[in-house]
Design a protein around this motif. Structure first.
Motif, PDB file in Angstrom:
ATOM      1  N   MET A   1      -2.979   6.162  -6.382  1.00  0.00           N
ATOM      2  CA  MET A   1      -2.592   5.514  -5.141  1.00  0.00           C
ATOM      3  C   MET A   1      -2.463   3.870  -5.698  1.00  0.00           C
ATOM      4  SD  MET A   1      -1.340   5.811  -2.218  1.00  0.00           S
ATOM      5  CE  MET A   1      -2.033   7.405  -1.729  1.00  0.00           C
ATOM      6  N   SER A   2      -1.521   3.365  -5.556  1.00  0.00           N
ATOM      7  CA  SER A   2      -1.138   2.067  -5.826  1.00  0.00           C
ATOM      8  C   SER A   2      -2.083   1.132  -4.873  1.00  0.00           C
ATOM      9  CB  SER A   2       0.084   1.418  -5.447  1.00  0.00           C
ATOM     10  OG  SER A   2       0.086  -0.081  -5.481  1.00  0.00           O
ATOM     11  N   ASP A   3      -2.835   0.031  -5.682  1.00  0.00           N
ATOM     12  CA  ASP A   3      -3.909  -0.762  -4.977  1.00  0.00           C
ATOM     13  C   ASP A   3      -3.160  -1.817  -3.893  1.00  0.00           C
ATOM     14  OD1 ASP A   3      -5.703  -1.074  -7.837  1.00  0.00           O
ATOM     15  OD2 ASP A   3      -5.823   0.346  -6.223  1.00  0.00           O
ATOM     16  N   LEU A   4      -1.725  -1.866  -4.117  1.00  0.00           N
ATOM     17  CA  LEU A   4      -1.114  -2.773  -3.130  1.00  0.00           C
ATOM     18  C   LEU A   4      -1.286  -2.546  -1.672  1.00  0.00           C
ATOM     19  CD1 LEU A   4       2.364  -3.050  -5.352  1.00  0.00           C
ATOM     20  CD2 LEU A   4       0.591  -4.893  -5.113  1.00  0.00           C
ATOM     21  N   ALA A   5      -1.354  -3.484  -0.836  1.00  0.00           N
ATOM     22  CA  ALA A   5      -1.659  -3.108   0.435  1.00  0.00           C
ATOM     23  C   ALA A   5      -0.500  -2.492   1.329  1.00  0.00           C
ATOM     24  CB  ALA A   5      -2.325  -4.427   1.301  1.00  0.00           C
ATOM     25  N   VAL A   6       0.602  -3.083   0.810  1.00  0.00           N
ATOM     26  CA  VAL A   6       2.092  -2.825   1.391  1.00  0.00           C
ATOM     27  C   VAL A   6       3.134  -2.294   0.258  1.00  0.00           C
ATOM     28  CG1 VAL A   6       3.851  -3.699   2.579  1.00  0.00           C
ATOM     29  CG2 VAL A   6       1.810  -4.493   3.227  1.00  0.00           C
ATOM     30  N   VAL A  18       1.109  17.162  11.782  1.00  0.00           N
ATOM     31  CA  VAL A  18       0.253  15.985  11.396  1.00  0.00           C
ATOM     32  C   VAL A  18      -0.331  16.259  10.045  1.00  0.00           C
ATOM     33  CG1 VAL A  18      -1.318  14.509  12.307  1.00  0.00           C
ATOM     34  CG2 VAL A  18       0.206  15.383  13.850  1.00  0.00           C
ATOM     35  N   LEU A  19      -0.188  15.428   9.200  1.00  0.00           N
ATOM     36  CA  LEU A  19      -1.197  15.901   7.941  1.00  0.00           C
ATOM     37  C   LEU A  19      -2.261  14.758   7.886  1.00  0.00           C
ATOM     38  CD1 LEU A  19      -1.521  17.136   4.940  1.00  0.00           C
ATOM     39  CD2 LEU A  19       0.026  15.148   4.183  1.00  0.00           C
ATOM     40  N   PHE A  20      -3.186  15.276   7.386  1.00  0.00           N
ATOM     41  CA  PHE A  20      -4.563  14.644   7.199  1.00  0.00           C
ATOM     42  C   PHE A  20      -5.234  14.362   5.805  1.00  0.00           C
ATOM     43  CE2 PHE A  20      -4.970  15.818  11.613  1.00  0.00           C
ATOM     44  CZ  PHE A  20      -5.666  14.857  12.269  1.00  0.00           C
ATOM     45  N   PRO A  21      -5.690  13.416   5.540  1.00  0.00           N
ATOM     46  CA  PRO A  21      -6.424  13.306   3.956  1.00  0.00           C
ATOM     47  C   PRO A  21      -6.968  14.630   3.522  1.00  0.00           C
ATOM     48  CG  PRO A  21      -6.646  11.198   5.253  1.00  0.00           C
ATOM     49  CD  PRO A  21      -6.123  12.315   6.307  1.00  0.00           C
ATOM     50  N   THR A  84       1.596  20.091  -1.329  1.00  0.00           N
ATOM     51  CA  THR A  84       1.086  18.596  -1.235  1.00  0.00           C
ATOM     52  C   THR A  84      -0.135  18.678  -1.003  1.00  0.00           C
ATOM     53  OG1 THR A  84       1.831  18.337   1.013  1.00  0.00           O
ATOM     54  CG2 THR A  84       3.583  18.144  -0.569  1.00  0.00           C
ATOM     55  N   LEU A  85      -0.910  17.523  -1.166  1.00  0.00           N
ATOM     56  CA  LEU A  85      -2.244  17.166  -0.787  1.00  0.00           C
ATOM     57  C   LEU A  85      -2.293  15.902   0.025  1.00  0.00           C
ATOM     58  CD1 LEU A  85      -5.195  17.954  -0.879  1.00  0.00           C
ATOM     59  CD2 LEU A  85      -5.473  16.425  -2.852  1.00  0.00           C
ATOM     60  N   GLY A  86      -2.789  15.909   1.057  1.00  0.00           N
ATOM     61  CA  GLY A  86      -2.636  14.660   1.715  1.00  0.00           C
ATOM     62  C   GLY A  86      -3.672  13.585   1.177  1.00  0.00           C
ATOM     63  N   GLN A  87      -3.353  12.374   1.129  1.00  0.00           N
ATOM     64  CA  GLN A  87      -3.957  11.185   0.488  1.00  0.00           C
ATOM     65  C   GLN A  87      -4.204  10.064   1.529  1.00  0.00           C
ATOM     66  OE1 GLN A  87      -5.022  11.246  -2.495  1.00  0.00           O
ATOM     67  NE2 GLN A  87      -3.691  13.138  -3.534  1.00  0.00           N
ATOM     68  N   GLN A  88      -3.825   8.852   1.311  1.00  0.00           N
ATOM     69  CA  GLN A  88      -4.244   7.832   2.272  1.00  0.00           C
ATOM     70  C   GLN A  88      -3.237   7.776   3.586  1.00  0.00           C
ATOM     71  OE1 GLN A  88      -4.715   4.337   0.002  1.00  0.00           O
ATOM     72  NE2 GLN A  88      -5.599   3.112   1.492  1.00  0.00           N
ATOM     73  N   ARG A  89      -3.925   7.304   4.521  1.00  0.00           N
ATOM     74  CA  ARG A  89      -3.074   7.088   5.788  1.00  0.00           C
ATOM     75  C   ARG A  89      -2.184   5.866   5.873  1.00  0.00           C
ATOM     76  NH1 ARG A  89      -7.411   7.202  10.103  1.00  0.00           N
ATOM     77  NH2 ARG A  89      -8.573   6.361   8.491  1.00  0.00           N
ATOM     78  N   PHE A  90      -1.223   5.812   6.511  1.00  0.00           N
ATOM     79  CA  PHE A  90      -0.358   4.570   6.697  1.00  0.00           C
ATOM     80  C   PHE A  90       0.059   4.232   7.869  1.00  0.00           C
ATOM     81  CE2 PHE A  90       2.382   7.898   5.248  1.00  0.00           C
ATOM     82  CZ  PHE A  90       3.417   7.734   6.148  1.00  0.00           C
ATOM     83  N   ARG A  91       0.383   2.918   8.306  1.00  0.00           N
ATOM     84  CA  ARG A  91       0.982   2.543   9.306  1.00  0.00           C
ATOM     85  C   ARG A  91       2.684   2.176   8.853  1.00  0.00           C
ATOM     86  NH1 ARG A  91      -0.586   1.737  14.162  1.00  0.00           N
ATOM     87  NH2 ARG A  91      -2.759   1.604  13.183  1.00  0.00           N
TER      88      ARG A  91
END
Length: 238
Positions: A1-6, A18-21, A84-91
């Motif tokens: 996962m990229s370290d970029l916040a956006v 609804v996918l969860f991490p 697929t595998l759920g990773q980080q959540r996002f807005r």
């Protein structure tokens, strides 16, 4: 996962999914726009965003979960089965492109840090106990003894995501609300409330079943947990 916040992220809206991490989601990709999306993400970092599409409200949720493609099998007709595998959540901050597939500008979200680990672990233990009761009572009602999976997460945050993912029945609204919570303790408290209510209902039904056993009546019909989720298709217009 990229370290970029956006970052920009291809989006895959799915009706009431609804996918969860850390949860596995198989998908069958057949619509032309999502075939194109698949080719794009496979050539890059194998990640896209899964976002719940509400069929009733005809809108996409603001919070989703990044999915990483673990396995992809493309058929002769260009349809694909992927895991697929759920990773980080996002807005979702903004939709930057609608065609040929939707792309959003997203920011990653995480749970806030809880300094009182003892309280959190105690809450997780209560939730696990309620979950165990629900699974065992459900098994008794349907005549198929069952127990918690051996790989049930023991860390509070991961446990809360697992429970959210395995709620059964038409509970996409509940799942979306749990996904959006950024406090592990609050997510666990809400899940305990749901599980405790279900546990009480199942206990009452168990008493009824024991009372009327042999009469041919079945007071079951519970939709509590969904341990065996089938493959989801990329259906509908989103």
């Amino acid at each position: 996962m990229s370290d970029l916040a956006v970052r920009e992220l291809p989006l895959f809206p799915l009706p009431d999914v609804v996918l969860f991490p850390q949860e596995v989601l198989p998908l069958h990709i057949f619509e032309p726009r999502y075939r194109m999306m698949l080719r794009t993400v496979m050539a890059e970092d194998r990640r896209f965003g899964v976002v719940r599409w509400d069929p009733q409200e005809q809108r996409m949720a603001d919070v989703g979960c990044c999915a990483e493609i673990l396995h992809c099998q493309t058929q002769d007709d260009d349809r694909s089965n992927i895991v697929t595998l759920g990773q980080q959540r996002f807005r979702i901050l903004d939709i930057v492109r609608e065609a040929p597939f939707r792309v959003g500008m997203v920011s990653w979200i995480e749970d806030s840090v809880n300094e009182n680990h003892g309280d959190l672990e105690g809450l997780a233990s209560q939730v696990t106990e309620a979950l165990r009761d629900v699974v065992e009572l459900t098994g008794k009602l349907i005549g198929k003894p069952s127990a918690l999976p051996a790989d049930l997460p023991d860390l509070p945050r991961e446990l809360s995501f697992w429970i959210g993912s395995h709620l059964g029945g038409p509970v996409a609204d509940h799942q979306q609300a749990l996904l959006e919570i950024t406090d592990t303790g609050e997510r666990l408290r809400q899940e305990f409330t749901l599980l405790d209510q279900t546990r009480r209902q199942l206990a009452a039904r168990t008493v009824l079943k024991d009372t009327f056993e042999g009469l041919g009546d079945d007071p079951a019909g519970f939709e509590g947990l969904d341990p065996d989720e089938g493959q989801r298709d990329s259906l509908g217009d989103r």
